[in-house]
Design an enzyme around this catalytic site. Structure first.
Site, mmCIF file in Angstrom:
data_model
loop_
_atom_site.group_PDB
_atom_site.id
_atom_site.type_symbol
_atom_site.label_atom_id
_atom_site.label_comp_id
_atom_site.label_asym_id
_atom_site.label_seq_id
_atom_site.Cartn_x
_atom_site.Cartn_y
_atom_site.Cartn_z
ATOM 1 N N ARG A 142 0.856 -1.175 0.000
ATOM 2 C CA ARG A 142 0.000 0.000 0.000
ATOM 3 C C ARG A 142 0.900 1.236 0.000
ATOM 4 O O ARG A 142 2.034 1.189 0.487
ATOM 5 C CB ARG A 142 -0.909 0.005 1.229
ATOM 6 C CG ARG A 142 -1.818 -1.220 1.334
ATOM 7 C CD ARG A 142 -2.578 -1.224 2.637
ATOM 8 N NE ARG A 142 -3.472 -2.378 2.755
ATOM 9 C CZ ARG A 142 -3.148 -3.541 3.296
ATOM 10 N NH1 ARG A 142 -1.916 -3.715 3.789
ATOM 11 N NH2 ARG A 142 -4.006 -4.535 3.356
ATOM 12 N N HIS A 148 -3.103 -9.148 3.428
ATOM 13 C CA HIS A 148 -4.530 -9.277 3.683
ATOM 14 C C HIS A 148 -4.772 -10.311 4.763
ATOM 15 O O HIS A 148 -4.058 -11.307 4.864
ATOM 16 C CB HIS A 148 -5.275 -9.714 2.417
ATOM 17 C CG HIS A 148 -5.375 -8.629 1.393
ATOM 18 N ND1 HIS A 148 -5.956 -7.419 1.664
ATOM 19 C CD2 HIS A 148 -4.957 -8.570 0.101
ATOM 20 C CE1 HIS A 148 -5.893 -6.657 0.583
ATOM 21 N NE2 HIS A 148 -5.295 -7.329 -0.369
ATOM 22 N N LYS A 158 -1.905 -2.604 7.842
ATOM 23 C CA LYS A 158 -3.159 -2.207 8.479
ATOM 24 C C LYS A 158 -3.421 -3.045 9.723
ATOM 25 O O LYS A 158 -3.026 -4.196 9.813
ATOM 26 C CB LYS A 158 -4.310 -2.376 7.490
ATOM 27 C CG LYS A 158 -4.234 -1.454 6.286
ATOM 28 C CD LYS A 158 -5.321 -1.740 5.285
ATOM 29 C CE LYS A 158 -6.689 -1.409 5.845
ATOM 30 N NZ LYS A 158 -7.755 -1.558 4.812
ATOM 31 N N TYR A 172 -8.096 -7.648 -6.028
ATOM 32 C CA TYR A 172 -6.781 -7.302 -6.560
ATOM 33 C C TYR A 172 -6.363 -8.251 -7.677
ATOM 34 O O TYR A 172 -5.189 -8.393 -7.963
ATOM 35 C CB TYR A 172 -5.743 -7.337 -5.429
ATOM 36 C CG TYR A 172 -5.995 -6.306 -4.374
ATOM 37 C CD1 TYR A 172 -5.501 -5.018 -4.509
ATOM 38 C CD2 TYR A 172 -6.757 -6.597 -3.255
ATOM 39 C CE1 TYR A 172 -5.750 -4.050 -3.557
ATOM 40 C CE2 TYR A 172 -7.006 -5.631 -2.286
ATOM 41 C CZ TYR A 172 -6.499 -4.370 -2.449
ATOM 42 O OH TYR A 172 -6.750 -3.419 -1.505
ATOM 43 N N ARG A 178 -0.241 -2.412 -7.372
ATOM 44 C CA ARG A 178 -0.624 -3.452 -6.404
ATOM 45 C C ARG A 178 -1.477 -4.525 -7.095
ATOM 46 O O ARG A 178 -1.297 -5.713 -6.868
ATOM 47 C CB ARG A 178 -1.376 -2.796 -5.248
ATOM 48 C CG ARG A 178 -1.759 -3.727 -4.098
ATOM 49 C CD ARG A 178 -2.175 -2.876 -2.908
ATOM 50 N NE ARG A 178 -2.868 -3.608 -1.873
ATOM 51 C CZ ARG A 178 -2.264 -4.319 -0.913
ATOM 52 N NH1 ARG A 178 -0.943 -4.396 -0.889
ATOM 53 N NH2 ARG A 178 -2.959 -4.941 0.010
ATOM 54 N N HIS A 214 -1.960 2.008 -6.792
ATOM 55 C CA HIS A 214 -2.871 0.892 -6.536
ATOM 56 C C HIS A 214 -2.933 -0.037 -7.745
ATOM 57 O O HIS A 214 -3.104 -1.243 -7.600
ATOM 58 C CB HIS A 214 -4.268 1.420 -6.210
ATOM 59 C CG HIS A 214 -5.108 0.450 -5.449
ATOM 60 N ND1 HIS A 214 -4.898 0.169 -4.120
ATOM 61 C CD2 HIS A 214 -6.149 -0.333 -5.839
ATOM 62 C CE1 HIS A 214 -5.787 -0.718 -3.707
ATOM 63 N NE2 HIS A 214 -6.544 -1.041 -4.735
#
Length: 358
Positions: free
Chosen positions: A197, A322, A223, A331, A299, A296
Site C-alpha cells: 500500500r 490481507h 493495516k 486485486y 498493487r 494501486h
C-alpha cells in the site's frame, strides 16, 4: 418514548467525539493512521452534509439517504483527470469505490453512536439508497500486462544503472543533492514487485530492511497493526543497495534519519508524491508499452501476475498483507489468453495442446 439514557447531542459534537476516539485508537496502534485519517475525513464530510447543528438522534433513514446522494454528487477535488463523470467545474464526481467507502465510514460512525447512547435506533437500518456496483476499474487502476510491466520495470532498473542520465536528460541539469533517479527506480520496483500500500511504502524506514539466511527481507507495517516480512527479489535488492549506498545520502538533510524514501528537500516522501514518481519513470518507457498506472494499479499488477503464475494464494495473501483470502478477488484482474494457457496444461490431464480428438 425516548429512553432516558439517549443523549440529545448535535451532529458536530458527536463527530468531534468520534474523531477523538478514532485518533486515540490510531495512537495506540489499534487502528492504522491512514485508516483513521479516512474515517475522520468521511465523518466530518457527513456532518457538513447532514447539518452540524442538528441533533444526531433526530436523523432518519431518509436523512441519511439524502446525505449519501449529496455525497455522490459532490465533486472530487482530489483528481481532475480520468474517466469519471464530471461536473461543470471540471472536477469528477465521486467514484463508486469512494461512495462505498463513505457509506462504510458512516455505518461505523452510527454503530458507535448506538453504543455511546447518542441515538436510540441506527438510521442506517432504514437507508434505501444502495451503493452503486463498482464495475470496471479505471484503466490506470487495472493491472499492467506483462509487456507493460516489463517496460516499466526495465525503465526503473535503467534509472538505477544510469543515474547520471536522468529522464530525458533532466538529471544532468539538477544539482547533485536534488538527484532522485535511484529513489524513483526503487519506488517503482518496490510497488510492482511487492505490491505494498502507498502508506506502507512511504512509511518504510531503513531499519525495516534486514537479512536473514542470506535473503533480504522488508518488514512491512500494515493495516491493523499487523506486520509481515516479505523477501525481496534480487533485482530489487540490487537497486535498494545502490540507493542506500549512493542515492539516499544525496537527499539526506538530517531531518528524517529513519525514513527510507526522502524528497529532494530531505523530508519523508509524501503519499501524494508517489504518483509523480511513477509518471516520471513512465516517460522512459517505449510508447508501445507505456500505459498510465496508479500505485494501486501496481498493487493489482503484483497480485494478478503472482496468481497467474500459479503462486500459492495464501502466499500472495501474505505478500499483500490481507487477513482474508477472499479479499484477493479485488486485486485480481484477468489477463489476455490466461484461460487458454491454463487449459493447455491441465492439472488432471497434463499437457493437452496438440492432442487430437477421438
Amino acid at each position: 418514548m425516548r429512553p432516558a439514557d439517549v443523549q440529545r447531542v448535535s451532529v458536530a459534537e458527536c463527530v468531534d467525539r468520534y474523531a477523538e476516539m478514532v485518533r486515540a485508537k490510531a495512537s495506540t496502534g489499534a487502528l492504522a493512521p491512514a485508516s483513521a485519517e479516512v474515517y475522520v475525513r468521511d465523518v466530518v464530510t457527513f456532518a457538513a452534509l447532514a447539518g452540524e447543528g442538528r441533533v444526531l438522534d433526530d436523523l432518519t433513514g431518509e436523512d441519511v439517504d439524502e446525505v449519501l446522494l449529496r455525497f455522490a454528487r459532490k465533486p472530487d477535488e482530489r483528481r481532475r483527470r480520468g474517466a469519471r463523470p464530471v461536473v461543470a467545474g471540471g472536477a469528477p464526481l465521486q467514484s463508486a469505490a469512494s461512495q462505498a467507502r463513505f457509506r462504510r465510514s458512516v455505518s461505523a460512525f452510527f454503530r458507535h453512536a448506538v453504543v455511546a447512547g447518542w441515538v436510540q435506533l441506527n438510521p442506517m437500518q432504514a437507508v434505501t439508497v444502495r451503493p452503486k456496483q463498482r464495475g470496471g476499474l479505471r484503466a490506470e487502476r487495472r493491472a499492467l500486462t506483462v509487456e507493460q510491466a516489463e517496460g516499466l520495470l526495465g525503465a526503473a532498473r535503467g534509472l538505477a544503472e544510469e543515474p547520471e542520465a536522468g529522464a530525458g536528460g533532466a538529471g544532468a541539469r539538477r544539482r547533485a543533492d536534488q538527484r532522485t533517479e535511484l529513489r524513483d527506480g526503487l519506488v517503482v520496483l518496490l510497488l510492482a514487485a511487492v505490491g505494498p500500500r502507498v502508506s506502507e511504502l512511504t512509511g518504510a524506514n531503513v531499519e525495516d530492511f534486514f537479512v536473514n539466511g542470506g535473503t533480504r527481507y522488508w518488514r512491512i507495517f500494515g493495516k491493523g497493526g499487523r506486520t509481515r516480512d516479505v523477501p525481496l527479489p534480487r533485482p530489487v535488492v540490487e537497486v535498494l543497495d545502490a540507493y542506500l549506498a549512493e542515492g539516499r545520502g544525496l537527499l539526506d538533510r538530517g531531518r528524517e534519519p529513519k525514513a527510507l524514501l526522502l524528497s529532494w528537500r530531505g523530508r519523508r516522501l509524501a503519499r501524494g508524491d508517489v504518483q509523480g514518481v511513477i509518471d516520471r519513470v513512465l516517460e522512459r518507457v517505449d510508447g508501445g508499452r507505456r500505459r498510465s498506472v496508479t500505485p494501486h494499479g501496481l498493487r493489482h499488477t503484483t497480485a494478478t501476475h503472482l496468481l497467474a503464475a500459479a503462486t500459492d494464494m495464501d502466499a500472495v495473501r501474505r505478500v499483500l498483507g490481507h487477513a482474508d483470502l477472499s479479499t484477493l478477488g479485488r486485486y485480481r484482474d484477468e489477463l489476455p489468453g490466461e484461460l487458454e494457457a491454463a487449459m493447455r496444461v491441465h492439472p488432471l490431464l497434463g499437457p493437452v495442446e496438440g492432442r487430437r480428438g477421438g
